[in-house]
Design a protein around this motif. Sequence first.
Motif, PDB file in Angstrom:
ATOM      1  N   PHE A 256       0.825  -1.203   0.000  1.00  0.00           N
ATOM      2  CA  PHE A 256       0.000   0.000   0.000  1.00  0.00           C
ATOM      3  C   PHE A 256       0.866   1.264   0.000  1.00  0.00           C
ATOM      4  O   PHE A 256       0.557   2.239  -0.681  1.00  0.00           O
ATOM      5  N   GLN A 257       1.953   1.250   0.770  1.00  0.00           N
ATOM      6  CA  GLN A 257       2.833   2.422   0.789  1.00  0.00           C
ATOM      7  C   GLN A 257       3.407   2.697  -0.605  1.00  0.00           C
ATOM      8  O   GLN A 257       3.516   3.846  -1.031  1.00  0.00           O
ATOM      9  N   GLY A 293      14.018  12.022   5.781  1.00  0.00           N
ATOM     10  CA  GLY A 293      12.648  12.487   6.023  1.00  0.00           C
ATOM     11  C   GLY A 293      11.594  11.766   5.202  1.00  0.00           C
ATOM     12  O   GLY A 293      10.403  12.058   5.342  1.00  0.00           O
ATOM     13  N   ASP A 294      11.984  10.832   4.338  1.00  0.00           N
ATOM     14  CA  ASP A 294      10.969   9.997   3.670  1.00  0.00           C
ATOM     15  C   ASP A 294      10.987   8.560   4.212  1.00  0.00           C
ATOM     16  O   ASP A 294       9.942   8.010   4.557  1.00  0.00           O
ATOM     17  N   THR A 295      12.184   7.967   4.346  1.00  0.00           N
ATOM     18  CA  THR A 295      12.231   6.582   4.839  1.00  0.00           C
ATOM     19  C   THR A 295      11.800   6.474   6.302  1.00  0.00           C
ATOM     20  O   THR A 295      11.062   5.562   6.658  1.00  0.00           O
ATOM     21  N   ALA A 302       3.894   5.753   7.804  1.00  0.00           N
ATOM     22  CA  ALA A 302       3.380   6.830   6.951  1.00  0.00           C
ATOM     23  C   ALA A 302       3.743   6.586   5.483  1.00  0.00           C
ATOM     24  O   ALA A 302       4.525   5.697   5.163  1.00  0.00           O
ATOM     25  N   ILE A 303       3.146   7.405   4.610  1.00  0.00           N
ATOM     26  CA  ILE A 303       3.646   7.482   3.247  1.00  0.00           C
ATOM     27  C   ILE A 303       4.666   8.613   3.292  1.00  0.00           C
ATOM     28  O   ILE A 303       4.311   9.784   3.372  1.00  0.00           O
ATOM     29  N   GLY A 304       5.943   8.260   3.304  1.00  0.00           N
ATOM     30  CA  GLY A 304       7.006   9.256   3.419  1.00  0.00           C
ATOM     31  C   GLY A 304       7.529   9.604   2.037  1.00  0.00           C
ATOM     32  O   GLY A 304       7.788   8.713   1.233  1.00  0.00           O
ATOM     33  N   MET A 305       7.652  10.893   1.783  1.00  0.00           N
ATOM     34  CA  MET A 305       8.068  11.307   0.436  1.00  0.00           C
ATOM     35  C   MET A 305       9.016  12.487   0.460  1.00  0.00           C
ATOM     36  O   MET A 305       8.960  13.324   1.351  1.00  0.00           O
TER      37      MET A 305
END
Length: 844
Positions: A256-257, A293-295, A302-305
């Motif tokens: 899902f991520q 800040g994304d991983t 979370a969905i980190g981007m």
Amino acid sequence: MKIISILITIFFISVSAVSQTKSPKDFLGYELGEHFTRHHRVIEYFQHVAATNNNIKLIKYGETYEKRPLYLAVITSQTNFDNLESLQSNHLKTAGVIDGNASNDIPVTWLSYNVHGNEAVSTEAAMKTLFSLVDTKNQQTKKWLENTIVIIDPCINPDGRDRYVNWYNRYANSPNNINPDSKEHHEPWPGGRANHYLFDLNRDWAWATQIESQSRLVEYNKWMPNVHVDFHEQGVDNPYYFAPAAEPYHEVITAFQREFQVTIGKNHAKYFDKNGWLYFTKEWFDLLYPSYGDTYPMYNGAIGMTYEQGGSGRAGLGITTSEGGLLTLKDRIAHHYTTGLSTIEISSLNAEKLMKEFADYFHKAINNPKGKYKSFVISGTNDIDKINSVRKLLDRHEIKYGTSKSTASVKGFNYQFNKNQTIKLSTNDLVINMNQPKSNLIKALFEPQAKLKDSATYDITAWSLPYARGLKAYALSNTVAIKNVEKKPTNETVFGVAKPYAYLSKWNSVADATFLGYLLEQKIKVRFSTLPFTIEGKEYAAGSLIITRTGNEKLSNKFDEIVRKAAEKFNRSLNAVASGMVTKGKDFGSATVHYLKAPKVALLSGSGVSSLGFGEIWHFFEQQIKYPVTVIDTDYFNRVNLNKYDVLILPNGWYGSKLDKDKLAELKTWVQKGGRLIAIDRALGIFAKSKEFSLSNYKDDDEKKEKEKGEKALKEKLELEAYDNLERKSISNLITGSIFKATMDNTHPLGFGYDKSYHTLRLNSNHYAYLKDGVNVSVIKNKSNLVSGFAGDNALKNIDKSLVFGVEKIGRGAVIYLADNPLFRSFWENGKLVFCNAVFMVGQ
Ligand SMILES: [Zn+2]
């Protein structure tokens, strides 16, 4: 008349309520994009918006090293806002972080701006984004806020941002000059990217060595966002980058991520297509190293981007691109503003789905954690300082642990020996079980080896905590029953003798070095034993501190008071002994017990020096061991009288143009007279090239010829390769941060406090041969010593017989070569004592 005046009053009240919140332009006095806004004005704008709206909460979550405030704004609809506390606790219940069933829960979308200070568009875009969320004319955002909570951090790194903004505002032409040659497009060393101590905060989420990260994690854990965006900038000519990210993805990232990154990316693409803006996805920015800040958000559900605009510290208010186009700050703001709002929109449109998947993520994390290991055990026999330090890190991430209830013998993986064996559990062992909300983060931090499908990653590939911290630790495939740990283990202080002959203290951690540094600052004279000894039934390893009354007579009675108070302050296990005669080893008057002179330390900084490499050392002295250091810039280094210093540190850097032949000869003379020179990582290059020093890249001249021939052939071959193969080929020359098991000579002062082996983090394929004329304190014997991470085939060929740490004695002084940087990002905790040894012990 009365009615009219009432009507007028009502009219004014309603008009003023609407017009109370000023746009950024009305508040600042210029349009966003016309001028860079200093941090305090940004905060004032956020305070203004919070003061004029009832659905915004402004949270001050910390202060930077330079005392700038760190703020978050929490925004949602008025109805949600009136129930914010219960929504927040419901959210944490869904994540399983707090107990109870969540009845009503909506997603949290967190937008983080300006982690890299000179990527200065971000904070400007944050103000525009905030205003659009309260702008009464904007019905769209109002709708979105009905089922989402938005958190905006306008500036993660205010010290770095203001460094850039103040510099730009001072040096830019008026009007600004778009010519790339103009000074305003050339930031001076060290640039505004990093924080005060020049740490890259986008490498620090997991290690949390910096005050900004430490403060942010506390707040992060109170919200556990569903979506987290880290806004960045890249080179001027690059089109915009947004999700989905590039391979490799860490295996804990769920389907899902992955899928939802695509959903978000498609939404952004819709707006970018409409405007004809260029963009790319799925390239460059991978999801592996856990400290971004994304991983980091990814491993926390979370969905980190990462979003990347072209520009950064070069672009200023406007710049001509290499295609001849014009890139303005206004364009850059428009792009970050668009993706920010598009992210909120997509969170709102998918609120239910996001919450369902969020709940599912944590349900699985707790009940069906990923990977073959179900618990990680940190042996109770580790040094207390090491255990306390790792507990502090676990606490920051709100990772739960306990002590083992079991004393059974179990099968498991032993990190120290890199193999499976039978392990006897003890009730002193610290156990981290995987059946908890943070299991994916635990797996990412603890597993011996991250699974790597693709080697082309943006960063290091190995970081496993037990190696980084030199812990005796095990990974088990079963869960261990645990009980709560109440308090941290403490060192035992024994002051049995009233007026002791000497006080003794161990030497095997940074905390010991901090204690030593403090004593030296208090003018206490300290000795150390170069050999192990036993006294009063207690064994002491080489390097142990001996604080004798003799030598400290001047302090008379204050001597005991200072030493004892210091031991309490630093919680050191100090042993007071009545005699200088040992039962095993050499007595305290022996020539093998050395007097330790408080070193005067100089540290090079400035152009030619890696700003990160310098910052790591600066931070280490000031914030970790709190020992004075004099920072000297390479610009005036030539004019400095080195005889005033005992230790000179050359951080990682490129010194070719800074230290010419004459200067090197001068340095050598200074060393001959007793100076200690510490060279780290790439700083070794100038010594390897010079005939004055015994360091070499090659075993002998034949090897040198052969290697150079090989490198030339490889270069020619690469030039003929198909373009799309190039990345792979050059990668086979790289070591992108891998862990090797090296030897450690713990009889040498540089190895004091260690075992016979040491896990080192090798960051590049630079190879230095064993010193012919010196002590090879730590070496990698051959490529089979690779323990974790990716090392390319060609680089592995060069790894055999390579130096890790060595000491070349010249005259009365020494050059200390640290080929692997033990202070890298300040997270390789286990290397720090090597650095302390280099500063305090070697050559004394
Ligand atoms: Zn960046």
